[in-house]
Design an enzyme around this catalytic site. Structure first.
Site, PDB file in Angstrom:
ATOM      1  N   LYS A  13     -20.658   7.816  22.568  1.00 21.16           N
ATOM      2  CA  LYS A  13     -20.297   7.788  21.147  1.00 21.16           C
ATOM      3  C   LYS A  13     -19.450   6.557  20.813  1.00 21.16           C
ATOM      4  CE  LYS A  13     -18.188  11.807  21.015  1.00 21.16           C
ATOM      5  NZ  LYS A  13     -18.224  12.300  22.398  1.00 21.16           N
ATOM      6  N   ARG A  88     -14.993  19.051  15.891  1.00 22.71           N
ATOM      7  CA  ARG A  88     -15.351  19.574  17.219  1.00 22.71           C
ATOM      8  C   ARG A  88     -15.507  21.093  17.191  1.00 22.71           C
ATOM      9  NH1 ARG A  88     -13.142  15.063  20.486  1.00 22.71           N
ATOM     10  NH2 ARG A  88     -13.524  15.399  22.701  1.00 22.71           N
ATOM     11  N   ARG A 127     -18.760   5.877  36.638  1.00 24.15           N
ATOM     12  CA  ARG A 127     -17.892   5.014  35.816  1.00 24.15           C
ATOM     13  C   ARG A 127     -16.446   5.082  36.316  1.00 24.15           C
ATOM     14  NH1 ARG A 127     -17.109   6.693  29.735  1.00 24.15           N
ATOM     15  NH2 ARG A 127     -15.358   7.801  30.642  1.00 24.15           N
ATOM     16  N   ARG A 139      -7.626   7.546  32.562  1.00 28.66           N
ATOM     17  CA  ARG A 139      -6.994   8.457  31.621  1.00 28.66           C
ATOM     18  C   ARG A 139      -6.660   9.750  32.347  1.00 28.66           C
ATOM     19  NH1 ARG A 139     -11.127   8.196  26.625  1.00 28.66           N
ATOM     20  NH2 ARG A 139     -11.129  10.424  27.007  1.00 28.66           N
ATOM     21  N   ARG A 150     -14.037  19.901  29.759  1.00 22.26           N
ATOM     22  CA  ARG A 150     -14.346  19.283  28.459  1.00 22.26           C
ATOM     23  C   ARG A 150     -15.808  19.546  28.087  1.00 22.26           C
ATOM     24  NH1 ARG A 150     -12.959  13.341  28.792  1.00 22.26           N
ATOM     25  NH2 ARG A 150     -12.936  13.356  26.540  1.00 22.26           N
TER      26      ARG A 150
END
Ligand code: AMP
Length: 262
Positions: A13, A88, A127, A139, A150
């Site tokens: 996104k 969301r 990644r 993060r 998530r």
């Protein structure tokens, strides 16, 4: 242009949002970025969000809705925006509908980046491994456990938005597993040629016709109702004015008329 990018974490996104920002001269409104900035700055919102974000949960609806409402009102968002990571949940989507309606705005499209979850997990893991190898900072929520949480949150709370926006007729689904340029092309094809024009608001910011109150309870308002284009039923019909003479100082009211008639 006012858009929503919908898709699980890692669907791309952010990458697509950056391109659309440059293409349309609009702003990217990422609730994740706003919340991370709030955490970094140690604001009251950041203090509330920090722990929830670190464990991969969703922050309270009211908290994110307030942030978005304030952000949409800033001058740089006037030309348009891409919402990334918001809404969301269905209550957030309903709140967004209200926020936009109050401002006479509407969405041009909701782009769903559809991805295969297993492939997504592999993509994110590689990644993260690459970032580690380059010595880049990760993060708090970039761990496999948090990623699974998530994704579960997306499945349970965000995926219902696909049906929600499908019903509104604004949903466009794109294959998010293609290479970045392919996804970009598919998004361009899915977007409307012209952004939706802002709706004209009635005085007071209302978009709906106000409900007509009985004119009896609001004397002197008939002229205003006509100006607003609302037909007042009955009062001015010739048949009714014959039956009921007007109450004026001259006629002295209904009882006086009846006395004179006797
Ligand atoms: P993101 O960068 O969009 O993946 O968001 C990172 C984290 O911020 C999420 O895992 C949530 O904890 C929080 N967050 C971002 N946007 C929202 C939202 N719209 N509603 C609730 N929590 C959010």
């Amino acid at each position: 242009m006012r858009l929503i990018l919908l898709g699980p974490p890692g669907a791309g996104k952010g990458t697509q949002a950056l391109r659309l920002v440059a293409k349309y001269g609009i702003v990217q409104l990422s609730t994740g970025d706003m919340l991370r900035a709030a955490v970094k700055a140690g604001t009251p919102v950041g203090l509330k969000a920090q722990e929830i974000m670190a464990r991969g949960g969703l922050c309270p609806d009211s908290l994110v809705v307030d942030i978005v409402a304030q952000r949409i009102d800033q001058s740089d968002a006037r030309k348009g925006f891409i919402l990334d990571g918001f809404p969301r949940t269905v209550p957030q989507a309903e709140a967004l509908d209200r926020i936009l309606a109050e401002r006479g705005l509407s969405l041009d499209a909701v782009i769903e980046l559809r991805v295969d979850e297993d492939a997504l997990i592999r993509r994110i893991e590689s990644r993260v491994a690459e970032m580690k190898a380059r010595g880049e900072a990760l993060r708090d929520d970039d761990s496999p456990e948090v990623l699974h949480k998530r994704l579960a949150a997306y499945r349970q709370q965000t995926a219902p938005l696909i049906a929600y926006y499908g019903r509104q007729g604004v949903l466009r689904t794109v294959d998010g597993m293609a290479a970045i340029p392919g996804v970009a092309e598919a998004i361009d094809r899915a977007l409307p040629a012209e952004p939706a024009a802002p709706r004209v608001l009635l005085p007071g910011g209302k978009k709906k016709k106000p409900r007509e109150k009985p004119l009896k309870s609001r004397p002197g308002k008939a002229r205003k109702a006509v100006v607003l284009g609302i037909k007042s039923k009955g009062r001015s019909s010739p048949a009714r004015s014959k039956r009921l003479p007007k109450h004026t100082a001259k006629t002295g009211g209904r009882r006086a008329i009846a006395r004179r008639a006797r």
